[in-house]
Motif scaffolding. Sequence first.
Motif, PDB file in Angstrom:
ATOM      1  N   THR A  16       0.763  -1.042   0.218  1.00 45.78           N
ATOM      2  CA  THR A  16       0.247  -0.013  -0.108  1.00 45.78           C
ATOM      3  C   THR A  16       1.020   1.414   0.101  1.00 45.78           C
ATOM      4  OG1 THR A  16      -0.611   0.311   2.610  1.00 45.78           O
ATOM      5  CG2 THR A  16      -2.121  -1.065   1.091  1.00 45.78           C
ATOM      6  N   ILE A  55       2.882   4.550  -1.558  1.00 46.80           N
ATOM      7  CA  ILE A  55       2.929   4.273  -2.792  1.00 46.80           C
ATOM      8  C   ILE A  55       4.224   4.521  -3.167  1.00 46.80           C
ATOM      9  CG2 ILE A  55       3.089   6.826  -2.491  1.00 46.80           C
ATOM     10  CD1 ILE A  55       1.495   5.286  -5.354  1.00 46.80           C
ATOM     11  N   ARG A  84       5.770   2.804  -6.418  1.00 44.29           N
ATOM     12  CA  ARG A  84       6.149   3.056  -7.495  1.00 44.29           C
ATOM     13  C   ARG A  84       8.243   2.422  -8.018  1.00 44.29           C
ATOM     14  NH1 ARG A  84       3.898   7.382  -9.658  1.00 44.29           N
ATOM     15  NH2 ARG A  84       2.413   8.998  -7.936  1.00 44.29           N
ATOM     16  N   ARG A  98      -0.723  -3.900 -19.504  1.00 46.41           N
ATOM     17  CA  ARG A  98      -1.377  -4.246 -17.820  1.00 46.41           C
ATOM     18  C   ARG A  98      -2.842  -5.594 -18.605  1.00 46.41           C
ATOM     19  NH1 ARG A  98      -1.977   0.739 -20.216  1.00 46.41           N
ATOM     20  NH2 ARG A  98      -4.396   0.938 -21.200  1.00 46.41           N
ATOM     21  N   ILE A 134      -0.456  -2.507 -11.759  1.00 49.06           N
ATOM     22  CA  ILE A 134      -1.058  -1.550 -12.970  1.00 49.06           C
ATOM     23  C   ILE A 134      -2.726  -2.647 -12.035  1.00 49.06           C
ATOM     24  CG2 ILE A 134      -2.094  -0.688 -14.678  1.00 49.06           C
ATOM     25  CD1 ILE A 134       1.129  -0.221 -14.559  1.00 49.06           C
ATOM     26  N   GLY A 185      -4.202  -3.120  -9.247  1.00 50.21           N
ATOM     27  CA  GLY A 185      -5.149  -1.944  -8.465  1.00 50.21           C
ATOM     28  C   GLY A 185      -4.456  -1.227  -7.969  1.00 50.21           C
ATOM     29  N   ILE A 215      -1.695   1.030  -7.658  1.00 48.24           N
ATOM     30  CA  ILE A 215      -1.749   2.308  -8.391  1.00 48.24           C
ATOM     31  C   ILE A 215      -2.633   2.738  -9.810  1.00 48.24           C
ATOM     32  CG2 ILE A 215       0.390   1.778 -10.130  1.00 48.24           C
ATOM     33  CD1 ILE A 215       1.947   4.152  -9.357  1.00 48.24           C
ATOM     34  N   SER A 216      -2.902   3.788 -10.220  1.00 47.52           N
ATOM     35  CA  SER A 216      -3.712   4.369 -10.928  1.00 47.52           C
ATOM     36  C   SER A 216      -3.240   4.771 -12.111  1.00 47.52           C
ATOM     37  CB  SER A 216      -4.800   5.381 -10.072  1.00 47.52           C
ATOM     38  OG  SER A 216      -3.738   6.922 -10.334  1.00 47.52           O
ATOM     39  N   VAL A 217      -3.603   4.616 -13.382  1.00 47.89           N
ATOM     40  CA  VAL A 217      -3.282   4.519 -14.204  1.00 47.89           C
ATOM     41  C   VAL A 217      -2.856   6.577 -14.615  1.00 47.89           C
ATOM     42  CG1 VAL A 217      -3.759   5.276 -16.945  1.00 47.89           C
ATOM     43  CG2 VAL A 217      -4.175   3.911 -15.630  1.00 47.89           C
ATOM     44  N   PRO A 218      -3.249   7.976 -13.919  1.00 45.63           N
ATOM     45  CA  PRO A 218      -3.121   8.695 -14.242  1.00 45.63           C
ATOM     46  C   PRO A 218      -1.177   8.558 -13.028  1.00 45.63           C
ATOM     47  CG  PRO A 218      -5.080   8.861 -14.141  1.00 45.63           C
ATOM     48  CD  PRO A 218      -4.787   7.711 -13.379  1.00 45.63           C
ATOM     49  N   GLN A 219      -1.273   8.308 -12.038  1.00 48.92           N
ATOM     50  CA  GLN A 219      -0.007   7.621 -11.576  1.00 48.92           C
ATOM     51  C   GLN A 219       1.004   7.682 -12.475  1.00 48.92           C
ATOM     52  OE1 GLN A 219      -2.498   5.612  -8.246  1.00 48.92           O
ATOM     53  NE2 GLN A 219      -1.308   7.792  -6.588  1.00 48.92           N
TER      54      GLN A 219
END
Length: 324
Positions: free
Chosen positions: A28, A30, A34, A94, A106, A109, A111-115
């Motif tokens: 969890t 972030i 990354r 993905r 990805i 879920g 981390i989001s696609v925009p991130q």
Amino acid sequence: MTNNEVQTDTGSKTRQLLGMKGAASGETNIWKIRLQLMKPITWIPLIWGVVCGAASSGGYVWGLEDLLKAFTCMLLSGPLMAGYTQTLNDFYDREIDAINEPYRPIPSGAISVPQVVTQILVLLLSGLGISYLLDLWAGHEFPSMLCLTLLGAFLAYIYSAPPLKLKQNGWLGNYALGSSYIALPWCAGHALFGQLNWTIVWLTLFYSLAGLGIAVVNDFKSVEGDRQLGLKSLPVMFGVGTAAWICVLMIDLFQGGVALYLITIGQNLYATILLLLVIPQITFQDMYFLRDPLKNDVKYQASAQPFLVLGMLVVGLALGHSTL
């Protein structure tokens, strides 16, 4: 929780953080997510390629300034550009990761696609900025470091992204990968401390054909997903057994070809050392990879690749001691 369960959980989290096969979902944090996208385990060959390039230049001097230059170039090749490449690849993979590696950030879920898109852009722009600063630091009249970085970024994009998506073609995709891991960081290290020339470019591109074989090893873990999505990896096109033989022959023969080149330029001792380093690679190929490439791909890489990368340094030192 038993000791074995604790060790298994710790090992799984470590593999997840490094971006290795066999991880588990559930992270969890972030920043750890990354980092997982950037697959730190893949940085090592590029960092080593910079070392080989510095050696082949003949211009590296043991001192604080050259050490800082080399470290900055390693930062560029490893965390930034390899991280950019791996994040970009995960972004476009993905769907296949949902089949082969659903624990990846990805598809899970985490981390989001925009991130993810933000991370790709930050890594790319940082890499381009540092490459330009390295050109200024080295006093280059022509921005060779920036051009190499742009070339690497372009190769990473066409490797992963449609419409070209080179990874769909086992030959082109794996050669693009092999050259990105050998030729590009090698040329960057050479250009930073010496004068990049066509001999070095062509030799490292030739050496990258051995890297193509190494890249094929990674295709065995995703045969089923590749087949379902129509990706023409070598194991899918030729079958697991034949692809394994293609892989090991390319690894061995092109290292042998580089050794022959060293003989032609009078570097016989280095050529002999390189050939001796191929012997344990052949041994591990027979012990592990050729017998069961699906089961033993990671074990083979861990056993044999240290000898391949040591051979790269041997070649770098040989070129540094020659008249190139």
